[in-house]
Design a protein around this motif. Structure first.
Motif, PDB file in Angstrom:
ATOM      1  N   ARG A   1      14.089   9.157  -6.727  1.00 16.87           N
ATOM      2  CA  ARG A   1      14.070   7.693  -6.833  1.00 16.87           C
ATOM      3  C   ARG A   1      14.160   7.081  -5.440  1.00 16.87           C
ATOM      4  NH1 ARG A   1      15.052   5.324 -11.501  1.00 16.87           N
ATOM      5  NH2 ARG A   1      15.622   6.633 -13.252  1.00 16.87           N
ATOM      6  N   PHE A   2      13.427   5.985  -5.248  1.00 20.76           N
ATOM      7  CA  PHE A   2      13.549   5.207  -4.018  1.00 20.76           C
ATOM      8  C   PHE A   2      13.094   3.786  -4.334  1.00 20.76           C
ATOM      9  CE2 PHE A   2       9.254   6.776  -4.088  1.00 20.76           C
ATOM     10  CZ  PHE A   2       8.469   5.841  -3.447  1.00 20.76           C
ATOM     11  N   SER A   3      13.329   2.869  -3.420  1.00 21.97           N
ATOM     12  CA  SER A   3      12.989   1.468  -3.663  1.00 21.97           C
ATOM     13  C   SER A   3      12.271   0.868  -2.473  1.00 21.97           C
ATOM     14  CB  SER A   3      14.250   0.640  -3.921  1.00 21.97           C
ATOM     15  OG  SER A   3      14.875   1.047  -5.106  1.00 21.97           O
TER      16      SER A   3
ATOM     17  N   ARG B   1       1.026  -1.600 -11.061  1.00 19.61           N
ATOM     18  CA  ARG B   1       1.672  -0.693 -12.017  1.00 19.61           C
ATOM     19  C   ARG B   1       3.029  -1.243 -12.415  1.00 19.61           C
ATOM     20  NH1 ARG B   1       0.716   5.346  -9.625  1.00 19.61           N
ATOM     21  NH2 ARG B   1      -1.410   5.016  -8.938  1.00 19.61           N
ATOM     22  N   ARG B   2       3.443  -0.944 -13.623  1.00 16.58           N
ATOM     23  CA  ARG B   2       4.726  -1.417 -14.153  1.00 16.58           C
ATOM     24  C   ARG B   2       5.900  -0.610 -13.605  1.00 16.58           C
ATOM     25  NH1 ARG B   2       3.679  -6.145 -15.970  1.00 16.58           N
ATOM     26  NH2 ARG B   2       2.274  -6.300 -17.707  1.00 16.58           N
ATOM     27  N   ALA B   3       7.058  -1.253 -13.570  1.00 17.07           N
ATOM     28  CA  ALA B   3       8.272  -0.615 -13.073  1.00 17.07           C
ATOM     29  C   ALA B   3       8.893   0.249 -14.156  1.00 17.07           C
ATOM     30  CB  ALA B   3       9.267  -1.677 -12.621  1.00 17.07           C
ATOM     31  N   PRO B   4       9.539   1.349 -13.845  1.00 19.84           N
ATOM     32  CA  PRO B   4       9.477   1.934 -12.503  1.00 19.84           C
ATOM     33  C   PRO B   4       8.116   2.586 -12.284  1.00 19.84           C
ATOM     34  CG  PRO B   4      10.704   3.407 -13.929  1.00 19.84           C
ATOM     35  CD  PRO B   4      10.352   2.183 -14.740  1.00 19.84           C
ATOM     36  N   ARG B   5       7.615   2.421 -11.116  1.00 15.97           N
ATOM     37  CA  ARG B   5       6.321   3.006 -10.760  1.00 15.97           C
ATOM     38  C   ARG B   5       6.517   4.488 -10.477  1.00 15.97           C
ATOM     39  NH1 ARG B   5       7.246  -1.979  -9.743  1.00 15.97           N
ATOM     40  NH2 ARG B   5       5.618  -3.512  -9.975  1.00 15.97           N
ATOM     41  N   VAL B   6       5.758   5.320 -11.173  1.00 16.62           N
ATOM     42  CA  VAL B   6       5.901   6.774 -11.037  1.00 16.62           C
ATOM     43  C   VAL B   6       4.709   7.300 -10.238  1.00 16.62           C
ATOM     44  CG1 VAL B   6       6.092   8.971 -12.235  1.00 16.62           C
ATOM     45  CG2 VAL B   6       7.139   6.917 -13.227  1.00 16.62           C
TER      46      VAL B   6
ATOM     47  N   PHE C   1      12.980  -9.208  -3.896  1.00 20.12           N
ATOM     48  CA  PHE C   1      12.916  -8.439  -5.133  1.00 20.12           C
ATOM     49  C   PHE C   1      12.819  -6.941  -4.869  1.00 20.12           C
ATOM     50  CE2 PHE C   1      11.152 -12.617  -6.112  1.00 20.12           C
ATOM     51  CZ  PHE C   1      12.025 -13.005  -7.126  1.00 20.12           C
ATOM     52  N   GLU C   2      13.728  -6.188  -5.484  1.00 17.86           N
ATOM     53  CA  GLU C   2      13.695  -4.734  -5.384  1.00 17.86           C
ATOM     54  C   GLU C   2      12.609  -4.188  -6.306  1.00 17.86           C
ATOM     55  OE1 GLU C   2      16.666  -0.882  -5.600  1.00 17.86           O
ATOM     56  OE2 GLU C   2      17.329  -2.779  -6.458  1.00 17.86           O
ATOM     57  N   VAL C   3      11.862  -3.219  -5.796  1.00 21.04           N
ATOM     58  CA  VAL C   3      10.769  -2.608  -6.554  1.00 21.04           C
ATOM     59  C   VAL C   3      11.076  -1.115  -6.675  1.00 21.04           C
ATOM     60  CG1 VAL C   3       8.288  -2.221  -6.660  1.00 21.04           C
ATOM     61  CG2 VAL C   3       9.165  -4.302  -5.574  1.00 21.04           C
ATOM     62  N   PRO C   4      11.485  -0.645  -7.872  1.00 19.55           N
ATOM     63  CA  PRO C   4      11.868   0.765  -8.035  1.00 19.55           C
ATOM     64  C   PRO C   4      10.662   1.695  -8.175  1.00 19.55           C
ATOM     65  CG  PRO C   4      12.145  -0.394 -10.106  1.00 19.55           C
ATOM     66  CD  PRO C   4      11.709  -1.420  -9.096  1.00 19.55           C
ATOM     67  N   PHE C   5      10.813   2.883  -7.605  1.00 22.47           N
ATOM     68  CA  PHE C   5       9.788   3.922  -7.677  1.00 22.47           C
ATOM     69  C   PHE C   5      10.426   5.257  -8.021  1.00 22.47           C
ATOM     70  CE2 PHE C   5       7.882   0.868  -4.794  1.00 22.47           C
ATOM     71  CZ  PHE C   5       6.553   0.855  -5.176  1.00 22.47           C
ATOM     72  N   LEU C   6       9.611   6.116  -8.626  1.00 28.79           N
ATOM     73  CA  LEU C   6       9.946   7.525  -8.826  1.00 28.79           C
ATOM     74  C   LEU C   6       8.766   8.329  -8.302  1.00 28.79           C
ATOM     75  CD1 LEU C   6      11.111   7.438 -12.549  1.00 28.79           C
ATOM     76  CD2 LEU C   6      12.570   7.909 -10.593  1.00 28.79           C
ATOM     77  N   ILE C   7       9.049   9.470  -7.676  1.00 25.27           N
ATOM     78  CA  ILE C   7       7.990  10.397  -7.320  1.00 25.27           C
ATOM     79  C   ILE C   7       8.337  11.730  -7.965  1.00 25.27           C
ATOM     80  CG2 ILE C   7       9.019  10.933  -5.076  1.00 25.27           C
ATOM     81  CD1 ILE C   7       6.047  11.418  -4.132  1.00 25.27           C
TER      82      ILE C   7
ATOM     83  N   LYS D   1       0.243   1.223  -2.393  1.00 27.35           N
ATOM     84  CA  LYS D   1      -1.018   1.160  -3.137  1.00 27.35           C
ATOM     85  C   LYS D   1      -0.754   0.976  -4.637  1.00 27.35           C
ATOM     86  CE  LYS D   1      -5.289   3.609  -4.029  1.00 27.35           C
ATOM     87  NZ  LYS D   1      -5.995   4.867  -3.968  1.00 27.35           N
ATOM     88  N   ALA D   2       0.204   1.754  -5.180  1.00 17.69           N
ATOM     89  CA  ALA D   2       0.549   1.635  -6.605  1.00 17.69           C
ATOM     90  C   ALA D   2       1.061   0.228  -6.917  1.00 17.69           C
ATOM     91  CB  ALA D   2       1.595   2.678  -6.988  1.00 17.69           C
ATOM     92  N   TYR D   3       1.848  -0.330  -6.020  1.00 16.81           N
ATOM     93  CA  TYR D   3       2.384  -1.677  -6.217  1.00 16.81           C
ATOM     94  C   TYR D   3       1.248  -2.702  -6.200  1.00 16.81           C
ATOM     95  CZ  TYR D   3       5.246  -5.839  -5.581  1.00 16.81           C
ATOM     96  OH  TYR D   3       5.837  -7.065  -5.724  1.00 16.81           O
ATOM     97  N   ALA D   4       0.315  -2.548  -5.275  1.00 20.56           N
ATOM     98  CA  ALA D   4      -0.811  -3.479  -5.174  1.00 20.56           C
ATOM     99  C   ALA D   4      -1.706  -3.409  -6.413  1.00 20.56           C
ATOM    100  CB  ALA D   4      -1.625  -3.172  -3.919  1.00 20.56           C
ATOM    101  N   GLU D   5      -1.747  -2.234  -7.046  1.00 25.84           N
ATOM    102  CA  GLU D   5      -2.551  -2.065  -8.266  1.00 25.84           C
ATOM    103  C   GLU D   5      -1.868  -2.667  -9.486  1.00 25.84           C
ATOM    104  OE1 GLU D   5      -3.067   2.161  -8.429  1.00 25.84           O
ATOM    105  OE2 GLU D   5      -4.694   2.132  -6.958  1.00 25.84           O
TER     106      GLU D   5
END
Length: 91
Positions: free
Chosen positions: A20-22, A79-84, A28-34, A73-77
């Motif tokens: 997990r990272f942000s 994608r819904r949170a959390p973005r994986v 606004f915090e934007v959460p991600f998972l890789i 790139k995923a954020y610009a597209e």
């Protein structure tokens, strides 16, 4: 606004088999998972649970620039949170 990554924090999420990272878009915090498979770990490394967290976090740190670019790139597209993020996102 542009997505930025001012906080280098990341954490291992064993339940989701991901790191997990942000990022932040303004305030606004934007959460991600890789996914851990996207970090380039071999099958033998993924079967070592006692070292898995450290291995994944080290791999994340090594690929940080590539991961942040894929996250942007995923954020610009849209994608819904959390973005994986997956292996395909890092190509």
């Amino acid at each position: 606004m542009t997505l930025i990554f001012p906080n280098p924090s990341r954490s291992f999420d064993k339940a989701r088999s991901a790191v997990r990272f942000s990022g932040y878009d303004g305030m606004f915090e934007v959460p991600f998972l890789i996914e851990i498979a996207a970090l380039g770990k071999s099958a033998s490394e993924l079967r070592m649970p006692e070292a898995l967290e450290a291995t994944c976090l080290t791999a994340f740190d090594t690929l940080r620039g590539t991961i942040y670019a894929a996250a942007s790139k995923a954020y610009a597209e849209g994608r819904r949170a959390p973005r994986v993020l997956t292996s395909a996102d890092l190509r």
